[in-house]
Write an enzyme that holds these catalytic residues in place. Sequence first.
Site, PDB file in Angstrom:
ATOM      1  N   GLU B  55       0.832  -1.212   0.000  1.00 17.39           N
ATOM      2  CA  GLU B  55       0.000   0.000   0.000  1.00 17.39           C
ATOM      3  C   GLU B  55       0.863   1.258   0.000  1.00 17.39           C
ATOM      4  OE1 GLU B  55      -0.098  -2.588   2.069  1.00 17.39           O
ATOM      5  OE2 GLU B  55      -2.050  -2.838   3.027  1.00 17.39           O
ATOM      6  N   CYS B 114      -0.473   0.677   7.960  1.00 19.97           N
ATOM      7  CA  CYS B 114      -0.999   1.075   6.650  1.00 19.97           C
ATOM      8  C   CYS B 114      -2.432   1.591   6.766  1.00 19.97           C
ATOM      9  CB  CYS B 114      -0.985  -0.107   5.686  1.00 19.97           C
ATOM     10  SG  CYS B 114       0.663  -0.522   5.125  1.00 19.97           S
TER      11      CYS B 114
END
Lengths: 336, 336
Positions: B55, B114
């Site tokens: 990500e 994340c």
Amino acid sequence: MVVDTNFYMNLALTEAWKYQGLTYPNPAVGCVILGQDNVLLAIEAHKKAGEAHAEVLALQVAYASLSENKEILNLSKSSDIHNYLLQNHNNIFNNISLFTTLEPCSHLGRTPSCALLISQMGIKKVYVGSLDTNKVALGGNKILEQNNIFVQNSILKKECDDLVFPFKSWQKKNFVFFKWAQRLNGTTDGGAISSSETRVLTHSMRDVCDLLVIGGNTVRIDRPTLDARDVKGKAPDILIYSKQKNFDKSIALFNVKNRKVIISHTLDEISNYKNIMIEGSSKMFALTLDITDYYLSYISPSFGGDKGFSKIDEKFQILNVQKEEKDIIMWIKRDI
Amino acid sequence: MVVDTNFYMNLALTEAWKYQGLTYPNPAVGCVILGQDNVLLAIEAHKKAGEAHAEVLALQVAYASLSENKEILNLSKSSDIHNYLLQNHNNIFNNISLFTTLEPCSHLGRTPSCALLISQMGIKKVYVGSLDTNKVALGGNKILEQNNIFVQNSILKKECDDLVFPFKSWQKKNFVFFKWAQRLNGTTDGGAISSSETRVLTHSMRDVCDLLVIGGNTVRIDRPTLDARDVKGKAPDILIYSKQKNFDKSIALFNVKNRKVIISHTLDEISNYKNIMIEGSSKMFALTLDITDYYLSYISPSFGGDKGFSKIDEKFQILNVQKEEKDIIMWIKRDI
């Protein structure tokens, strides 16, 4: 992974390879369309001669997406899609980019010219892989440029040339590919190997081949039909490449309607055909090495059987490999 | 081909599989980012533990694309990328969609969470494949939803579960994969098979394996080193699975620094390790059938050699197949 022109051309290539061998006498072609903000709108491929070209299918899907009117998706005839687009596009394709693995055709064939259609849609940029050298269809880029479309050639040229090679071979002479099914451990014996989906694909290939070459042992041992019944297609002519002339004529392949069966100890008959598939194993592979352009391998993810290709040293380049349902479909050519 | 959420998740999956086996103890994860007009901005994957998560890499690439400021691409440390994004995002990610094969992590590990980063960026929609069941990292979706992000789970769930399976196995016990290189005709003998690029990949795998299991014959005949010198990596411990205990200790594998070599007639030692690679052929395949989770086959597009996997009947499911430079890299599991 970098998202660039190569990436989008690669999407078009991957889609087109799914129909390699099925589009004869037309080329396998893939097309990707990006919206004016570079949104991915369509990834399409030409599937069968007489049906719409890749560009037309991609414009159809892109139109449905942009207009949010799905009506166009009900059309299947290429000329109907052309006409619908011409009447309804209403500048919806302004500033759009189109990627095609092969220069758009310039001629009115079974379908109207793609280059003209693209020009009339207000498309801004066209990215092309291979140039079309077919005398009837070439000149598509010129039409685009005359209509003030930015054209960039030779995107992934080597890969697009590999995709269109069978088509260019048909123009000159013929295209010969050697097809076999094997298990992961290399065996080709011991009963059914491929999944039912892959067997249907083989029948679709036979439907568009005009000649199928097999060895005498295959005929005697397997007693095959070698038709295209799974897709209600036409059965190709058969060349039994064999020194021995006597075969049991009750074997199914001899009794298929509208089929010519040639028994010959040479491959000379191949020159009378355009799209030729060879099916066999080690012996036939060695005997046809000099006349074969591409190799098509269906690999079943399984172990079993006893025998496969042996006593051959050969290197190949992978042209395309994809999972298709349960099996792997791989196109390769000799690395010489 | 339909361009939809499955299509984008599939791009993330394909990218992630390239690094399967290399991310231990982290999961292989892929991430795709679409801009507010659904423009494809990034396709990234986690490559190695200690490096940025998928990500973060995707946000990095997407930022460079959206801001047209390439400065961020010079950063490689995950914490540096996090900090840069937090300081400079300036709502550039508003209305953006993110696809990830695994629920974003919730914990401050070697890199910051994340899920929190995504929440702070103004992202609108997150599409998730598999849920994270790791006790330390789970709860990412909850963080996203608390921050009013639309979260849709289970996109290509089966495929994403197959991708993350090794990671989930490490949590519970261990992950065992059987790796071999073969030619297209199934042979595994007769000298070097894979391309130099594939051999480097094997060394990268060994670098992150903690145990490599091989048979006695391989040791005696090949006299291998079985280290990770091509990537300057650490050599895994070795389990020689053999009834016979006597080996010529001048064989290279016995003389690699910081390596333990175990010689055993059982596989019991495997329970002391987490990430285990087995290398071998037919005999080892049969002996390790019950303990092996996945199979990894490197297929060279060539014919040659004499012997391969024989006298085994087995069916597999293809998890992923890709061309990597000159060879095919294929992950499969038994179809039971």
